[in-house]
Scaffold this motif. Structure first.
Motif, short mmCIF file in Angstrom:
data_model
loop_
_atom_site.label_atom_id
_atom_site.label_comp_id
_atom_site.label_asym_id
_atom_site.label_seq_id
_atom_site.Cartn_x
_atom_site.Cartn_y
_atom_site.Cartn_z
N UNK A 77 0.83 -1.21 0.00
CA UNK A 77 0.00 0.00 0.00
C UNK A 77 0.86 1.26 0.00
N UNK A 78 2.02 1.20 0.64
CA UNK A 78 2.92 2.36 0.66
C UNK A 78 3.46 2.66 -0.73
N UNK A 79 3.84 1.62 -1.45
CA UNK A 79 4.33 1.81 -2.82
C UNK A 79 3.23 2.40 -3.70
N UNK A 80 2.02 1.87 -3.55
CA UNK A 80 0.89 2.42 -4.33
C UNK A 80 0.64 3.87 -3.95
N UNK A 88 -2.33 12.55 0.66
CA UNK A 88 -3.04 12.08 1.85
C UNK A 88 -2.71 10.64 2.19
N UNK A 89 -2.64 9.79 1.15
CA UNK A 89 -2.31 8.40 1.41
C UNK A 89 -0.84 8.23 1.79
N UNK A 90 0.03 9.11 1.29
CA UNK A 90 1.44 9.07 1.71
C UNK A 90 1.54 9.32 3.21
N UNK A 91 0.80 10.33 3.67
CA UNK A 91 0.81 10.68 5.09
C UNK A 91 0.28 9.53 5.93
N UNK A 92 -0.80 8.90 5.47
CA UNK A 92 -1.38 7.77 6.20
C UNK A 92 -0.34 6.67 6.41
N UNK A 93 0.42 6.33 5.37
CA UNK A 93 1.38 5.24 5.49
C UNK A 93 2.64 5.68 6.21
N UNK A 94 3.04 6.95 6.11
CA UNK A 94 4.15 7.43 6.93
C UNK A 94 3.80 7.33 8.41
N UNK A 143 -0.43 7.74 16.84
CA UNK A 143 0.46 8.82 16.45
C UNK A 143 0.06 10.13 17.12
N UNK A 144 -1.22 10.48 17.01
CA UNK A 144 -1.65 11.78 17.54
C UNK A 144 -1.72 11.80 19.07
#
Length: 175
Positions: A77-80, A88-94, A143-144
């Motif tokens: 999912x991170x590669x995708x 937004x999806x980059x942030x989710x996986x980070x 995280x939060x």
């Protein structure tokens, strides 16, 4: 929202996933298994899930299977996410990988617990799924509520001592 109502939503998401086409090979394979066993896809899924859970308790490679569950889909999912134009999806996986790394640091010390808690890998898989499934958004919660405040405290401590963070340092050699 009641737990039963949420569970129906999760079960519907599972059914949608199982019956959505994921390519010709997936569709053909599941159709063949359904014909041979005369079971629905959900029943096959639950059977496989039961076998995995039993293996996580008694299997010799339980740690490997557990880590595979924690790495395989999130890495895919991170590669995708990296390939997609949305950030937004980059942030989710980070966020997932940050929480996963923090958890892994604690997990390093759990070998001694395995003698007292044989369901450890089952609990770890449930926790990892809680972290990365979009229905739960568990990584965002951790995280939060834990990691971001801890990093903020560390940054404040470093700033109060005039210690620059690694990202602000210039490591180029000066003559």
């Amino acid at each position: 929202m009641s737990a039963a109502f949420r569970n129906r939503g999760v079960l519907q998401d599972l059914r949608n996933f199982l019956y959505t086409s994921h390519g010709e090979t997936y569709d053909r394979t599941l159709h063949l298994i359904e014909e041979k066993t005369r079971l629905k896809r959900e029943q096959i899924f639950y059977g496989l899930l039961g076998l995995v859970l039993i293996y996580l308790i008694f299997g010799s490679l339980a740690q490997f299977v557990c880590n595979l569950i924690g790495f395989a889909y999130p890495a895919y999912a991170s590669v995708k996410a990296i390939r997609s134009p949305s950030k937004g999806d980059d942030t989710q996986w980070l966020i997932y990988w940050t929480v996963f790394a923090s958890f892994s640091m604690l997990d390093f010390f759990t070998d001694s617990l395995l003698h007292y808690f044989p369901f450890y890998y089952v609990a770890k898989v449930i926790f990892l799924l809680y972290l990365y499934l979009p229905q739960t958004r568990g990584a965002l919660f951790f995280y939060s509520s834990i990691i971001d405040p801890a990093i903020t405290t560390i940054d404040q401590w470093l700033n109060s001592r005039n210690i620059t963070s690694m990202e602000n340092r210039d490591f180029r050699k000066t003559n």
